[in-house]
Design a protein around this motif. Structure first.
Motif, PDB file in Angstrom:
ATOM      1  N   LEU A  47       1.031  -0.983  -0.144  1.00 43.20           N
ATOM      2  CA  LEU A  47       0.096   0.223  -0.273  1.00 43.20           C
ATOM      3  C   LEU A  47       0.558   1.324  -0.643  1.00 43.20           C
ATOM      4  O   LEU A  47       0.614   2.241  -0.524  1.00 43.20           O
ATOM      5  N   ARG A  48       1.911   1.183   0.703  1.00 39.81           N
ATOM      6  CA  ARG A  48       3.071   2.592   0.384  1.00 39.81           C
ATOM      7  C   ARG A  48       3.518   2.100  -0.583  1.00 39.81           C
ATOM      8  O   ARG A  48       3.482   3.528  -1.023  1.00 39.81           O
ATOM      9  N   HIS A  51       1.024   3.971  -2.935  1.00 41.06           N
ATOM     10  CA  HIS A  51       0.546   5.626  -2.746  1.00 41.06           C
ATOM     11  C   HIS A  51       1.586   5.684  -2.809  1.00 41.06           C
ATOM     12  O   HIS A  51       1.425   7.125  -3.578  1.00 41.06           O
ATOM     13  N   LEU A  54       0.959   6.740  -7.049  1.00 44.18           N
ATOM     14  CA  LEU A  54      -0.297   7.310  -7.145  1.00 44.18           C
ATOM     15  C   LEU A  54      -0.138   8.928  -7.356  1.00 44.18           C
ATOM     16  O   LEU A  54       0.105   9.386  -7.655  1.00 44.18           O
ATOM     17  N   ARG A  55       1.113   9.081  -6.176  1.00 43.61           N
ATOM     18  CA  ARG A  55       1.477  10.713  -6.199  1.00 43.61           C
ATOM     19  C   ARG A  55       2.220  11.333  -7.233  1.00 43.61           C
ATOM     20  O   ARG A  55       2.332  12.078  -7.744  1.00 43.61           O
ATOM     21  N   TYR A  62      -7.179   9.455  -4.713  1.00 43.91           N
ATOM     22  CA  TYR A  62      -6.260   8.911  -3.113  1.00 43.91           C
ATOM     23  C   TYR A  62      -6.160   7.948  -2.305  1.00 43.91           C
ATOM     24  O   TYR A  62      -7.435   7.086  -3.019  1.00 43.91           O
ATOM     25  N   LEU A  63      -4.967   7.298  -1.268  1.00 46.38           N
ATOM     26  CA  LEU A  63      -4.925   5.975  -0.923  1.00 46.38           C
ATOM     27  C   LEU A  63      -6.510   5.895  -0.463  1.00 46.38           C
ATOM     28  O   LEU A  63      -7.115   4.922  -0.335  1.00 46.38           O
ATOM     29  N   HIS A  64      -6.804   7.305   0.416  1.00 43.68           N
ATOM     30  CA  HIS A  64      -7.763   6.858   1.524  1.00 43.68           C
ATOM     31  C   HIS A  64      -9.220   6.257   0.802  1.00 43.68           C
ATOM     32  O   HIS A  64     -10.569   5.900   1.391  1.00 43.68           O
TER      33      HIS A  64
END
Length: 193
Positions: A47-48, A51, A54-55, A62-64
């Motif tokens: 997940l890190r 994230h 994606l950035r 967004y990850l959330h």
């Protein structure tokens, strides 16, 4: 300690629907493989990296948003087997405490408390008996001193008033001496009654 997330519908839909554009193919493959595994557990490390990817890609996702509906997976903590010696010792202690509690609760039911009361009553009776004997002894001693002095004074004095006066004086001296000895005895100087 938690180290993975159980994927929700939103993360699955994003991985299957192609919303993860700009994410390297190797990372997408790892994500799909994690989603296909038993329980669909996605590690935090993946997940890190997702994230960060994606950035870098400038994705509006967004990850959330991706983790919406997902749950943190808490692995079961293995319970170590109990030491049989410790278990036996704990059972003995529990039995001992239960026995003591039972004795404390039933103390007034059995004759133990009554025996204690009777024993205390016996001590009090003996104490009262000793005091009665001491008082009786005092009265007899003073009366005997009076009688001896009265009869003995007949040989010395002729008048009856002199007989009584000498007998009262002797009886008073003997009574005071007897009181002195009783007080000393009660104080414990000459022993117990």
């Amino acid at each position: 300690m938690a180290s993975a997330v159980r994927a929700g519908r939103r993360l699955r839909r994003a991985a299957e629907g192609g919303e993860l554009e700009g994410v390297p193919a190797s990372l997408r493959g790892e994500l799909e493989e994690a989603l296909a595994s038993e329980g669909a557990l996605v590690p935090f490390s993946l997940l890190r990296r997702l994230h960060a990817a994606l950035r870098e890609a400038g994705s509006p996702l967004y990850l959330h948003q991706l983790l919406e509906g997902s749950e943190i997976h808490l692995p079961e903590v293995p319970v170590p087997p109990r030491n049989p010696e410790l278990v036996a010792r704990l059972e003995r202690i529990k039995a001992k405490l239960a026995n003591e509690e039972y004795r404390r609760m039933t103390r007034n039911i059995t004759g133990q408390e009554m025996n204690g009361t009777l024993a205390e009553f016996g001590r009090q009776v003996r104490s009262v008996k000793a005091v009665v004997i001491t008082v009786f002894n005092f009265i007899v001693t003073v009366a005997a001193a009076f009688a001896c002095a009265y009869l003995g004074s007949q040989y010395v004095f002729a008048e009856s008033a002199a007989h009584v006066l000498s007998a009262v004086i002797v009886a008073s001296v003997v009574g005071l001496a007897e009181l002195y000895i009783m007080v000393r005895t009660l104080e414990g100087d000459l022993g117990k009654l």
